[in-house]
Design an enzyme around this catalytic site. Structure first.
Site, short mmCIF file in Angstrom:
data_model
loop_
_atom_site.label_atom_id
_atom_site.label_comp_id
_atom_site.label_asym_id
_atom_site.label_seq_id
_atom_site.Cartn_x
_atom_site.Cartn_y
_atom_site.Cartn_z
N ASP A 35 0.86 -1.19 0.00
CA ASP A 35 0.00 0.00 0.00
C ASP A 35 0.89 1.23 0.00
O ASP A 35 2.09 1.13 0.17
CB ASP A 35 -0.78 0.09 1.32
N LYS A 56 -4.62 1.78 -1.82
CA LYS A 56 -5.91 2.48 -1.83
C LYS A 56 -5.68 3.66 -0.93
O LYS A 56 -5.43 3.50 0.25
CB LYS A 56 -7.01 1.61 -1.23
N MET A 171 -8.84 6.98 10.41
CA MET A 171 -9.68 7.27 9.24
C MET A 171 -10.84 8.20 9.61
O MET A 171 -11.94 8.04 9.09
CB MET A 171 -10.22 5.96 8.65
N1 SAH Z 1 -3.34 -1.00 10.17
C1 SAH Z 1 -2.99 0.40 10.31
C2 SAH Z 1 -4.19 1.29 10.15
C3 SAH Z 1 -4.84 1.20 8.78
S1 SAH Z 1 -6.20 2.24 8.60
C4 SAH Z 1 -2.27 0.61 11.63
O1 SAH Z 1 -2.23 -0.30 12.46
O2 SAH Z 1 -1.69 1.67 11.81
C5 SAH Z 1 -5.47 3.68 7.92
C6 SAH Z 1 -5.46 4.79 8.94
O3 SAH Z 1 -4.40 4.62 9.85
C7 SAH Z 1 -5.25 6.17 8.39
O4 SAH Z 1 -6.42 6.71 7.83
C8 SAH Z 1 -4.84 6.91 9.64
O5 SAH Z 1 -5.95 7.17 10.46
C9 SAH Z 1 -4.00 5.87 10.33
N2 SAH Z 1 -2.55 6.02 10.08
C10 SAH Z 1 -1.71 5.06 9.68
N3 SAH Z 1 -0.45 5.49 9.63
C11 SAH Z 1 -0.48 6.78 10.02
C12 SAH Z 1 0.51 7.79 10.20
N4 SAH Z 1 1.80 7.56 9.95
N5 SAH Z 1 0.11 9.01 10.63
C13 SAH Z 1 -1.19 9.26 10.89
N6 SAH Z 1 -2.16 8.35 10.74
C14 SAH Z 1 -1.82 7.12 10.32
#
Ligand code: SAH
Length: 241
Positions: A35, A56, A171
């Site tokens: 991704d 996505k 999100m």
């Molecule tokens: N599995 C991922 C989350 C996936 S959903 C995890 O454990 O981190 C995607 C969301 O993760 C984004 O919309 C945001 O809300 C958050 N996210 C992931 N990485 C981020 C980052 N470096 N900074 C801010 N938000 C982040």
């Protein structure tokens, strides 16, 4: 022989917060499906094997979820070692659970490689602990994709409005106005501190703070965009610029 799929969490951003195990399995891969969430630094470091961007991002679906699943199945059935690289941890809002199920249903071995989730690490790196004995002894992770004003929701928004614990919303940028309004209307104190951390742990990270009452206006003025983590709760008072 059928290959296998490693569902790998890349951590919240940057090579330093990727696990050693993730690095090891990346080096075993014949094919890597990634991704955009792992971020430029990690993507640029991937080895010179077949790589497919299945990202996505911000709602624009480069490849639909079932296409991604079909690709993994196809490569594994052709005997390849597949790494499916996801941001953060694969099992926290990463659809990792769904991908595991589908691969299993197709008789493909799946190996999970956990990652550091952005839900904890992104607030942490700006000095916001999701729990703290003086402020919060419980924490709820939720997706802000769900509209709280909808009749049917998989989230118990009313319960959340009454909780003393920390809320960590992933999100949630688009629905922040609805979410903050709903929480206040359902009893949460409008003074409750809120922080939004955009692009956490990236060079262009930005933090916006406010209260439940004023945060969505502040976010609008500053043009806050995903990916961002929203933290609601008294732990936010520990944040220092
Ligand atoms: N599995 C991922 C989350 C996936 S959903 C995890 O454990 O981190 C995607 C969301 O993760 C984004 O919309 C945001 O809300 C958050 N996210 C992931 N990485 C981020 C980052 N470096 N900074 C801010 N938000 C982040």
């Amino acid at each position: 022989m059928t290959g296998k799929v490693y569902l790998v969490g890349s951590g919240p951003g940057g090579l330093g917060l990727m696990t050693f195990r993730a690095r090891e399995v990346i080096d075993l891969a014949d094919v890597i499906l990634y991704d955009q969430l792992p971020g430029d630094e990690i993507i640029a470091s991937l080895p010179d094997v077949e790589k497919i961007d299945v990202g996505k991002y911000g709602g624009s679906h480069t490849k639909e979820q079932n296409e991604i699943e079909n690709l993994m199945i196809k490569f594994a059935k052709a005997g390849k070692t597949v790494v499916r690289l996801k941001g953060g941890d694969p099992f926290l809002f990463g659809r990792g659970g769904e991908e595991m199920e589908i691969l299993r249903d197709n008789g493909i071995e799946v190996v999970m490689v956990p990652g550091i989730t952005s839900g904890i690490a992104v607030p942490e790196c700006v000095g916001i602990p999701v729990t703290h004995r003086d402020f919060a002894s419980q924490v709820t992770f939720l997706t802000g994709h769900e509209d709280p004003t909808k009749e049917e929701s998989a989230i118990d928004w009313k319960w959340l409005a009454g909780t003393k614990g920390t809320l960590v919303i992933l999100m949630g940028v688009k629905n922040l106005p609805k979410i903050s309004r709903f929480l206040v209307e359902n009893g949460m104190n409008g003074d409750r501190p809120v922080a939004i951390i955009e692009r956490g742990l990236r060079p262009d990270q930005r933090v916006t703070t406010g209260t439940l009452e004023d945060i969505s206006e502040k976010a609008r003025v500053r043009g806050v965009k995903p990916p961002a983590i929203i933290v609601i709760g008294d732990v936010v008072s520990l944040y220092r610029e």
